[in-house]
Design an enzyme around this catalytic site. Structure first.
Site, short mmCIF file in Angstrom:
data_model
loop_
_atom_site.label_atom_id
_atom_site.label_comp_id
_atom_site.label_asym_id
_atom_site.label_seq_id
_atom_site.Cartn_x
_atom_site.Cartn_y
_atom_site.Cartn_z
N TYR A 148 -18.20 25.25 -1.22
CA TYR A 148 -17.87 23.82 -1.33
C TYR A 148 -16.75 23.55 -2.32
O TYR A 148 -16.05 22.56 -2.20
CB TYR A 148 -19.10 22.96 -1.62
CG TYR A 148 -20.01 23.48 -2.70
CD1 TYR A 148 -19.72 23.30 -4.05
CD2 TYR A 148 -21.17 24.17 -2.36
CE1 TYR A 148 -20.56 23.78 -5.03
CE2 TYR A 148 -22.01 24.65 -3.35
CZ TYR A 148 -21.71 24.45 -4.68
OH TYR A 148 -22.53 24.93 -5.65
N GLU A 196 0.82 -1.22 0.00
CA GLU A 196 0.00 0.00 0.00
C GLU A 196 0.86 1.26 0.00
O GLU A 196 0.41 2.31 -0.46
CB GLU A 196 -0.93 0.02 1.22
CG GLU A 196 -2.03 -1.01 1.16
CD GLU A 196 -2.95 -0.93 2.35
OE1 GLU A 196 -4.15 -0.63 2.15
OE2 GLU A 196 -2.48 -1.16 3.48
N LYS A 240 -12.73 3.07 0.97
CA LYS A 240 -11.46 2.62 0.40
C LYS A 240 -11.78 1.39 -0.45
O LYS A 240 -11.66 0.25 0.01
CB LYS A 240 -10.48 2.32 1.54
CG LYS A 240 -9.05 2.15 1.12
CD LYS A 240 -8.17 1.98 2.36
CE LYS A 240 -6.73 1.76 1.96
NZ LYS A 240 -5.89 1.47 3.13
#
Length: 115
Positions: free
Chosen positions: A53, A21, A98
């Site tokens: 935003y 990772e 994820k």
């Protein structure tokens, strides 16, 4: 309280505890919900009184790509504090997926709320 939200903000970054990772970028998908009183922005039609935003999204991208953490937990806590401080947000909820981690799941992730 009114809510401003950003949904599905996809950011490629390096995150994780495993050696593989730390060598590759993975997608993270963010949903943010922020308490914001829109009264003055609605009355004046002036962006200066709104929670921008686009600016929040840009800051999330910059933060996530500019910092490397092993754990989503640390990333989200640090991100929440950064956004609350820099944008004067009283309450924020951040959810992150994820998707590349668990092949048998659509996604795994974490959700925190601060404020």
């Amino acid at each position: 309280m009114d809510k401003v939200f950003i949904r599905g903000l996809k950011i490629e970054t390096v995150i994780g505890v495993f050696a593989w990772e730390k060598q590759v970028q993975q997608p993270l998908i963010f949903d943010l919900t922020m308490d914001w009183d829109i009264t003055k922005a609605a009355e004046t039609d002036d962006l200066a009184y709104a929670l921008n935003y686009a600016a929040v999204s840009d800051r999330v991208i910059e933060f996530v790509q500019g910092n490397q953490y092993d754990l989503l937990e640390r990333l989200l806590v640090q991100l929440a504090e950064t956004l609350r401080t820099e944008f004067s947000i009283s309450k924020i909820k951040i959810r992150v997926e994820k998707p590349a981690v668990a092949p048998d799941a659509i996604a795994v992730g974490l959700e925190i709320e601060r404020g």
